[in-house]
Enzyme design. Sequence first.
Site, PDB file in Angstrom:
ATOM      1  N   GLY A 175      23.605   5.615  27.212  1.00  0.00           N
ATOM      2  CA  GLY A 175      24.017   6.975  27.573  1.00  0.00           C
ATOM      3  C   GLY A 175      24.446   7.222  29.157  1.00  0.00           C
ATOM      4  O   GLY A 175      24.925   6.226  29.591  1.00  0.00           O
ATOM      5  N   HIS A 176      24.134   8.207  29.423  1.00  0.00           N
ATOM      6  CA  HIS A 176      24.586   8.579  30.952  1.00  0.00           C
ATOM      7  C   HIS A 176      23.988   7.889  32.043  1.00  0.00           C
ATOM      8  O   HIS A 176      24.641   7.191  32.976  1.00  0.00           O
ATOM      9  CB  HIS A 176      24.105  10.187  31.145  1.00  0.00           C
ATOM     10  N   PHE A 177      22.485   7.633  31.925  1.00  0.00           N
ATOM     11  CA  PHE A 177      21.930   6.706  32.882  1.00  0.00           C
ATOM     12  C   PHE A 177      21.830   5.311  32.254  1.00  0.00           C
ATOM     13  O   PHE A 177      20.972   4.497  32.026  1.00  0.00           O
ATOM     14  CB  PHE A 177      20.289   7.508  33.228  1.00  0.00           C
TER      15      PHE A 177
END
Length: 284
Positions: free
Chosen positions: A263-265
């Site tokens: 995901g994002h991180f």
Amino acid sequence: MSEVAYKTADVDGFKIFYREAGRKGAPKLLLLHGFPSSGHMFRDLIPLLNDDFHIVAPDLPGFGQSDMPSRDTFNYTFDHIADVIARFTEVIGFDRFAVYVFDYGAPTGFRLAVRHPERITAIISQNGNAYEEGLSDGWKPLRDYWRDPSLENRKAMRVLLVPETTRWQYTHGVTDQTAVSPDGYSLDNFYLARPGADEIQLDLMGDYKSNIALYPAFHDYFRKSKPPLLAVWGKNDPFFLPPGAEAFKRDIPGATVRFFDTGHFALETHAPEIGEAIREFLAR
């Protein structure tokens, strides 16, 4: 492997906290974090790279351990944050460097590159967007706020500041959520809970429209300077979509784009893979 040092730089009276590792004289690498994080997000990446690079990871103004002055005395805009970070690089002697940009770090780092293209040796963008097609439908509430910065629309942004949302940012799109340490989002939530931090973050969310307005200037820089660019992207990011990574090739045909099933991180789950990609990229 060298140790990480924890330092503070005086940037014209503004305290910038930063992590530093690696050998002085080695190629320089500046790491710029995003919302709502700090240089702590690079805790797993730095040890993978500091044998070969001189690494500095500052906390942006208003984030982490850097100064967080009141909104009455500091204008929380991305232009102003870039002003401070540009001056920070001068204070610590980072004259030419590669820059790793993530989330809020992207419009900060890209501003540095537009202003001083001669200082940038390469760009690593990890879910650091510069194209409209990279923005998901999840940006609609923010776009509403940009069009009408009413108290009601500002209040609607507060859902992005609650602890559950921070945790969701870390775990959404991750195939095995037990691989995500709670340390990162817990520390972020600690910083977000400080008095006044919420209003500062709402100011920055409102100013994010200035980054989109600068996309054409970023693209012009990419086309003219053609910096070596590596995009390492968590493909399940709910905010910044894979087409935003692919779009770099439009202006920098030689750009390298790699996607990871996270995901994002992305560093929370794929730091070794991203570290190896960076090492190979910068070696070229």
